[in-house]
Scaffold this motif. Structure first.
Motif, mmCIF file in Angstrom:
data_model
loop_
_atom_site.group_PDB
_atom_site.id
_atom_site.type_symbol
_atom_site.label_atom_id
_atom_site.label_comp_id
_atom_site.label_asym_id
_atom_site.label_seq_id
_atom_site.Cartn_x
_atom_site.Cartn_y
_atom_site.Cartn_z
ATOM 1 N N GLY A 59 0.913 -1.158 0.050
ATOM 2 C CA GLY A 59 -0.023 0.086 -0.089
ATOM 3 C C GLY A 59 0.822 1.061 0.085
ATOM 4 O O GLY A 59 0.231 2.357 0.237
ATOM 5 N N ILE A 60 2.054 1.126 -0.167
ATOM 6 C CA ILE A 60 3.050 2.320 -0.351
ATOM 7 C C ILE A 60 2.355 3.290 -1.581
ATOM 8 O O ILE A 60 2.202 2.885 -2.789
ATOM 9 N N GLY A 61 2.395 4.641 -1.189
ATOM 10 C CA GLY A 61 1.899 5.472 -2.144
ATOM 11 C C GLY A 61 2.177 7.036 -1.847
ATOM 12 O O GLY A 61 3.438 7.115 -1.332
ATOM 13 N N PRO A 62 1.952 7.791 -2.883
ATOM 14 C CA PRO A 62 2.477 9.208 -2.506
ATOM 15 C C PRO A 62 2.481 9.848 -1.095
ATOM 16 O O PRO A 62 1.520 9.566 -0.179
ATOM 17 N N GLY A 63 3.483 10.282 -0.768
ATOM 18 C CA GLY A 63 3.768 11.041 0.403
ATOM 19 C C GLY A 63 4.504 9.930 1.397
ATOM 20 O O GLY A 63 4.799 10.323 2.396
ATOM 21 N N ASP A 64 4.472 8.765 0.957
ATOM 22 C CA ASP A 64 5.054 7.665 1.818
ATOM 23 C C ASP A 64 6.592 7.768 1.557
ATOM 24 O O ASP A 64 7.225 8.298 0.552
ATOM 25 N N VAL A 65 7.351 7.514 2.583
ATOM 26 C CA VAL A 65 8.697 7.320 2.536
ATOM 27 C C VAL A 65 9.257 5.928 2.898
ATOM 28 O O VAL A 65 8.865 5.180 3.738
ATOM 29 N N VAL A 66 10.187 5.225 1.971
ATOM 30 C CA VAL A 66 10.843 4.054 1.879
ATOM 31 C C VAL A 66 12.173 4.095 2.065
ATOM 32 O O VAL A 66 12.773 4.823 1.592
ATOM 33 N N LEU A 67 12.632 3.463 3.403
ATOM 34 C CA LEU A 67 14.110 3.511 3.701
ATOM 35 C C LEU A 67 14.933 2.466 2.805
ATOM 36 O O LEU A 67 14.324 1.219 2.522
ATOM 37 N N VAL A 68 15.843 2.844 2.103
ATOM 38 C CA VAL A 68 16.745 2.144 1.295
ATOM 39 C C VAL A 68 18.290 2.230 1.859
ATOM 40 O O VAL A 68 18.512 3.312 2.190
ATOM 41 N N PRO A 69 18.904 1.037 1.383
ATOM 42 C CA PRO A 69 20.389 1.174 1.982
ATOM 43 C C PRO A 69 21.143 2.043 1.157
ATOM 44 O O PRO A 69 20.816 2.206 -0.211
ATOM 45 N N ALA A 70 22.036 2.911 1.772
ATOM 46 C CA ALA A 70 22.882 3.946 0.942
ATOM 47 C C ALA A 70 23.718 3.032 -0.105
ATOM 48 O O ALA A 70 24.084 3.694 -1.198
ATOM 49 N N TRP A 71 24.162 2.026 0.147
ATOM 50 C CA TRP A 71 24.739 0.971 -1.241
ATOM 51 C C TRP A 71 23.754 0.178 -1.521
ATOM 52 O O TRP A 71 22.934 -0.684 -1.102
ATOM 53 N N HIS A 72 23.248 0.487 -2.836
ATOM 54 C CA HIS A 72 22.231 -0.140 -3.456
ATOM 55 C C HIS A 72 22.441 -0.193 -4.936
ATOM 56 O O HIS A 72 23.183 0.435 -5.614
#
Length: 399
Positions: A59-72
């Motif tokens: 259900g991720i959508g506009p306005g949401d934040v997803v944390l992602v590894p800095a090494w990607h």
């Protein structure tokens, strides 16, 4: 200054698994756990498509934040943007372990999910990360693109996340393939459908051509010589006609098959090819794991003590199945140039980061992105190919 040593003569080395008679031979040993044991699975064409589907299921959508590894990998970010969400990059240690203190400092009401990558087939401390996510109401997307096989705390990789994604084409002799799995939720997306006969033929033929190019399946190559020539002629004729008419030639396979970072939503509802799904059933999984571990350990013994480099991981954990053999190198650009001259296949995972992600965001990730060179250790390297690669890497490391 000493003269640079002349490159050693060598056979052409396969970067990825290559289909051969040994691929489908029955492997010895116990059944090995994989991401497909974590829960019901959707077999799609790539890991990035699986990421997009997982984010949609969350259900991720506009306005949401997803944390992602800095090494990607660059391919991890477009699916987040496709959902209208914002990627926020968190720190890692020099062993690529998740920095949970940094993750905690980034949490606010907008942060809905975190992607956690098991780099090069070595699982993160995912049980601890799962507990952290439960305590903070954070959805966990377990990125098993490098880690199709293996277990942690007695459970298969992929079974800790709310959702998990895998990349089967990194471990099997196929031209495309990924999966979406969930041990915690029913997969709600509609059924997948075939991408058509052209796609099905393209994947099977590309897998066979890769095998032929590396000297495998010689009798099959001989039998298919004329059909392959006719296929090449027909495809060149079609492209020439379309070019003459000013029409674009439609891609028969996703760009992920050619290592592009592009994200193509048109492939979201397409299932993996019949050929790839069949290979998942036929190819010996015990052989994949045992041979990859054996090759990794051979590389570690031969290269681990040489000057100017060290293995990223001091030891391969029990039960882990490596994607590649990663080394942290003192002079990576110089060595990469030498290896290119010597025709040694090398991967610099995450060398190119998303714009704005640099040493100011995470010094360790920047150092890893620049300094890690990774070498094939897959199950289809023949003994003389592995020995030749080791000799050429050792020679390239000389002053």
């Amino acid at each position: 200054m000493p003269n640079r040593p002349a490159p050693l003569p060598t056979p052409r080395l396969p970067m990825t698994p290559v289909l051969s008679w040994a691929s489908v031979a029955r492997g010895r040993g116990a059944r090995v756990p994989s991401i497909l044991d974590a829960g019901p699975a959707r077999l799609v064409t790539s890991g990035r498509i699986a990421i997009a589907l997982a984010l949609r299921e969350m259900g991720i959508g506009p306005g949401d934040v997803v944390l992602v590894p800095a090494w990607h990998s660059l391919s991890m970010i477009p699916p987040v943007l496709w959902r209208g969400a914002t990627p926020l990059f968190y720190k890692l240690g020099m062993d690529a372990a998740v920095d949970l203190d940094d993750v905690a400092a980034k949490l606010d009401a907008r942060v809905k999910a975190i992607m956690v990558t098991h780099y090069f087939g070595v699982p993160q401390d995912i049980a601890r990360i799962r507990a952290f996510c439960d305590a903070h109401g954070l959805l966990l997307l377990e990125d098993c693109a490098h880690c199709f096989f293996g277990e942690h705390a007695g459970r298969p990789v992929g079974s800790f996340g709310d959702y998990a994604i895998g990349s089967s084409m990194k471990f099997f002799p196929i031209f495309e393939g990924g999966c979406l799995v969930s041990a915690r939720h029913a997969l709600k997306a509609p059924p997948l459908r075939s991408a058509g006969l052209g796609f099905e033929a393209k994947i099977a033929l590309a897998s066979l051509e890769n095998s032929f190019a590396h000297g495998r399946l010689a009798p099959v190559k001989a039998m298919l010589w004329l059909p392959m020539k006719l296929k090449d002629l027909a495809w060149r004729t079609l492209k020439a006609r379309r070019a003459g008419a000013g029409a674009a030639t439609a891609a028969l396979a996703p760009s992920s098959s050619d290592s592009s970072a592009e994200f193509e939503p048109a492939w979201l509802d397409k299932r993996s090819s019949w050929f790839s799904r069949t290979m998942l059933r036929l190819v010996s999984r015990p052989r994949i794991v045992a041979q990859r571990r054996r090759n990794y350990q051979a590389l570690q013994r031969a290269l681990g003590g040489l000057p100017g480099c060290r293995p990223l991981y001091p030891a391969l954990p029990d039960g882990a199945c490596p994607w590649l053999f990663p080394m942290l190198v003192d002079e990576p650009d110089r060595l990469a140039a030498r290896l290119k001259d010597a025709a040694v296949p090398v991967v610099r995972f995450g060398q190119h980061q998303w714009p704005g992600v640099d040493a100011a965001v995470c010094p360790n990730s920047a150092a890893l992105a620049h300094g890690v060179l990774a070498f094939p250790c897959h199950q289809d390297l023949l003994p003389h190919e592995l020995a030749s690669m080791i000799a050429r890497i050792a020679q390239a490391l000389q002053p």
